[in-house]
Write an enzyme that holds these catalytic residues in place. Sequence first.
Site, PDB file in Angstrom:
ATOM      1  N   ARG A   1      -3.935 -10.053   4.646  1.00 53.68           N
ATOM      2  CA  ARG A   1      -4.345 -10.072   3.224  1.00 53.68           C
ATOM      3  C   ARG A   1      -3.157  -9.578   2.404  1.00 53.68           C
ATOM      4  NH1 ARG A   1      -6.495  -6.693  -0.605  1.00 53.68           N
ATOM      5  NH2 ARG A   1      -8.069  -7.624  -1.967  1.00 53.68           N
TER       6      ARG A   1
ATOM      7  N   LYS B   1       0.825  -1.220   0.000  1.00 55.48           N
ATOM      8  CA  LYS B   1       0.000   0.000   0.000  1.00 55.48           C
ATOM      9  C   LYS B   1       0.854   1.263   0.000  1.00 55.48           C
ATOM     10  CE  LYS B   1      -4.424  -1.787   0.990  1.00 55.48           C
ATOM     11  NZ  LYS B   1      -5.463  -2.097   1.938  1.00 55.48           N
TER      12      LYS B   1
HETATM   13  N1  HH2 Z   1      -7.555  -3.717   0.328  1.00 58.35           N
HETATM   14  C1  HH2 Z   1      -7.908  -3.737  -0.967  1.00 58.35           C
HETATM   15  C2  HH2 Z   1      -9.041  -4.451  -1.383  1.00 58.35           C
HETATM   16  N2  HH2 Z   1      -9.796  -5.136  -0.506  1.00 58.35           N
HETATM   17  N3  HH2 Z   1     -10.174  -5.880   1.697  1.00 58.35           N
HETATM   18  C3  HH2 Z   1      -9.829  -5.899   2.992  1.00 58.35           C
HETATM   19  N4  HH2 Z   1     -10.540  -6.605   3.884  1.00 58.35           N
HETATM   20  N5  HH2 Z   1      -8.730  -5.203   3.450  1.00 58.35           N
HETATM   21  C4  HH2 Z   1      -7.962  -4.456   2.614  1.00 58.35           C
HETATM   22  O1  HH2 Z   1      -6.998  -3.805   3.089  1.00 58.35           O
HETATM   23  C5  HH2 Z   1      -8.304  -4.412   1.229  1.00 58.35           C
HETATM   24  C6  HH2 Z   1      -9.445  -5.162   0.802  1.00 58.35           C
HETATM   25  C7  HH2 Z   1      -7.054  -3.027  -1.961  1.00 58.35           C
HETATM   26  O2  HH2 Z   1      -6.014  -3.888  -2.421  1.00 58.35           O
HETATM   27  P1  HH2 Z   1      -6.080  -4.644  -3.823  1.00 58.35           P
HETATM   28  O3  HH2 Z   1      -7.237  -5.578  -3.844  1.00 58.35           O
HETATM   29  O4  HH2 Z   1      -4.778  -5.253  -4.148  1.00 58.35           O
HETATM   30  O5  HH2 Z   1      -6.277  -3.465  -4.850  1.00 58.35           O
HETATM   31  P2  HH2 Z   1      -7.492  -3.027  -5.755  1.00 58.35           P
HETATM   32  O6  HH2 Z   1      -8.604  -2.587  -4.853  1.00 58.35           O
HETATM   33  O7  HH2 Z   1      -6.932  -1.912  -6.583  1.00 58.35           O
HETATM   34  O8  HH2 Z   1      -7.922  -4.215  -6.581  1.00 58.35           O
END
Ligand code: HH2
Length: 282
Positions: free
Chosen positions: A260, A225
Amino acid sequence: MPSQTPAIGSFAGLTLERTRIVGIINATPDSFSDGGEAFRAEDAITRGRCMLEEGADILDVGGESTRPGAVPVPVEEEMARVLPVVEALAAEGAIVSVDSRRADVMKAALAVGARVTNDVTALTHDPDSIVVAADNGAHVILMHMQGEPGTMQDNPRYEDAAQEVHDFLVEQIMACEAANIPRVRIAVDPGIGFGKNLDHNLDILARLDLYRDIGCALMLGVSRKSFIGKITGEKDPKSCVPGSLASALAAVRQGARLLRVHDVAETRQALNVWEAIEKVRA
Ligand code: HH2
């Protein structure tokens, strides 16, 4: 500072004596750190299998990016992205979570084998989502976000970030319990980077002990992040693995039991070493 979390037995059928790894599968073209890499279903399924071999305990499949500035995806498109991946990995025995804020997507994913819903709005975005989760016996991850992905980083404000996020999560747990989702099926996540500036993120990460009284499994998503880049100057999210591991271990020390992550093998190695040392300390 205490290093053990109080007895929170299990989540989604996994005991939480050790910290569990939730591998991120982004079936999206535009996720902030790996958009496009697992957009095709077969690539996402391959990634999931690989993550299981590397030591993932749960696979979290998402079809809509929630990065700052993200634009919502039509529901049919989100379903087309996630369902084949969820179905294939669940059929192979994986514990699969669906990362969505829409009740229809949750329902369809649960019908093809997902056991967990992971909602960045803590089941507040879609009024039907809490009923879907309750009726289908889902385990739920409730995450805190201030605002909407499109604008959440414009000017996030808190008097006391860690406390306000805590209080919101407690309220949502109570809403879930009232809807017949028992506490044992709930995990909470403060939502690092979701409507939070660097000071807010650090305040939360430094005060995770506050969340111990909640009595639910604590999840953290710090992987790659942007707060890591804000501290270190690193601009490429994929080069933020060391910072991701440092913050993940700081969270584990304060009781986090679900991480995660994008980088499963690296996280597994860090946790194995951490746990070996903790065993001797105990
Ligand atoms: N972060 C993201 C998405 N979903 N869910 C939970 N529970 N906690 C988190 O910190 C979280 C989440 C963002 O990360 P990522 O899925 O890699 O990115 P994107 O939303 O751009 O797909």
